[in-house]
Design an enzyme around this catalytic site. Structure first.
Site, PDB file in Angstrom:
ATOM      1  CD  GLU A  18      -2.658  -1.272   2.555  1.00 28.08           C
ATOM      2  OE1 GLU A  18      -3.868  -1.621   2.527  1.00 28.08           O
ATOM      3  OE2 GLU A  18      -2.044  -1.075   3.607  1.00 28.08           O
ATOM      4  CG  ASP A 203     -11.629  -9.301   1.184  1.00 23.44           C
ATOM      5  OD1 ASP A 203     -10.820  -8.362   1.345  1.00 23.44           O
ATOM      6  OD2 ASP A 203     -12.283  -9.800   2.106  1.00 23.44           O
TER       7      ASP A 203
END
Length: 240
Positions: A18, A203
């Site tokens: 990230e 997800d």
């Protein structure tokens, strides 16, 4: 956030995946390690920023947030990265912009408190800074992503089943779950530092660990790109 005093935005992410795009894009970058946490200070899109990769989990996130505040004194802290989706309508790579943060694993209901209750702050929901959140909404629109504004729920666990995800959505009216944001919001509330957050969905409700691993990199890159648009809008809004 009504006033910019130190001309410095703090950014906290959990994972190396990230932070990479932000670190690569940073000009005049300096690096420092405080304890286990890495801090990168420099210029992103014309704005002075300090970025920390804190590692997964609430304690790691709280440590990084407190260290950042004490060492760098940022005007605000933004938490970005990836998260699990809690609502069926949210698809992978959609974005949840936090209206507030909760800690779903705080449970003193046996003492008569609501689940998620935070002592000293005497509340469950930690509200995000309205001005920063509005800039994040504008930036998400400019990034052409599907987004919702909602609660993000934090806990020291990877929520890996549809049943658990739907339960969090019901119990806290949350749209995404992570392992860091609520702890960062908690520290910011204690230290009176404006806080805002958004997460790119890695997800879905019915998603699996395999989906998460496959989509995490793209979700991380999308999150970084939204932040770059945010900095452009932040600079304009505060005449930096």
């Amino acid at each position: 956030m009504k006033e910019v005093k130190n001309n410095l935005i703090g950014v906290i992410v959990a994972m190396q995946e990230e932070v990479e795009e932000l670190r690569r894009s940073m000009q005049n970058r300096t690096e420092q390690k405080i304890g286990f946490a890495d801090f990168y200070k420099g210029i992103l899109n014309g704005v002075n920023c300090v970025v920390s990769c804190c590692g997964e989990g609430k304690v790691n996130a709280a440590f990084a947030a407190q260290s950042m505040i004490l060492k760098y004194n940022p005007d605000a802290i933004i938490n970005i990265g990836v998260a699990g989706g809690l609502r069926d309508e949210l698809k992978v790579l959609d974005v949840v912009i936090a209206t507030d943060a909760v800690q779903h694993d705080n449970d003193t209901t046996a003492l008569g408190n609501k689940r998620g209750y935070i002592y000293r702050l005497d509340k469950v929901n930690l509200k995000c800074d309205e001005d920063l959140t509005n800039l994040l909404v504008k930036s998400a629109k400019e990034s052409n992503v599907n987004y919702v504004c909602a609660t993000i729920a934090t806990g020291e666990q990877f929520i890996d089943t549809a049943e658990k995800k739907r339960a969090l959505a019901k119990d806290f009216n949350a749209a995404a779950c992570d392992m860091e944001g609520g702890a960062i919001a908690h520290v910011c509330a204690l230290m009176n530092v404006p806080y805002a957050a958004y997460r790119s969905i890695s997800d879905s409700v019915e998603g699996t660990e395999e989906e998460y691993l496959r989509k995490m990199k793209q979700a991380s890159d999308d999150s970084a790109n939204i932040f770059k648009n945010f900095l452009k809008n932040y600079k304009k809004a505060y005449n930096l």
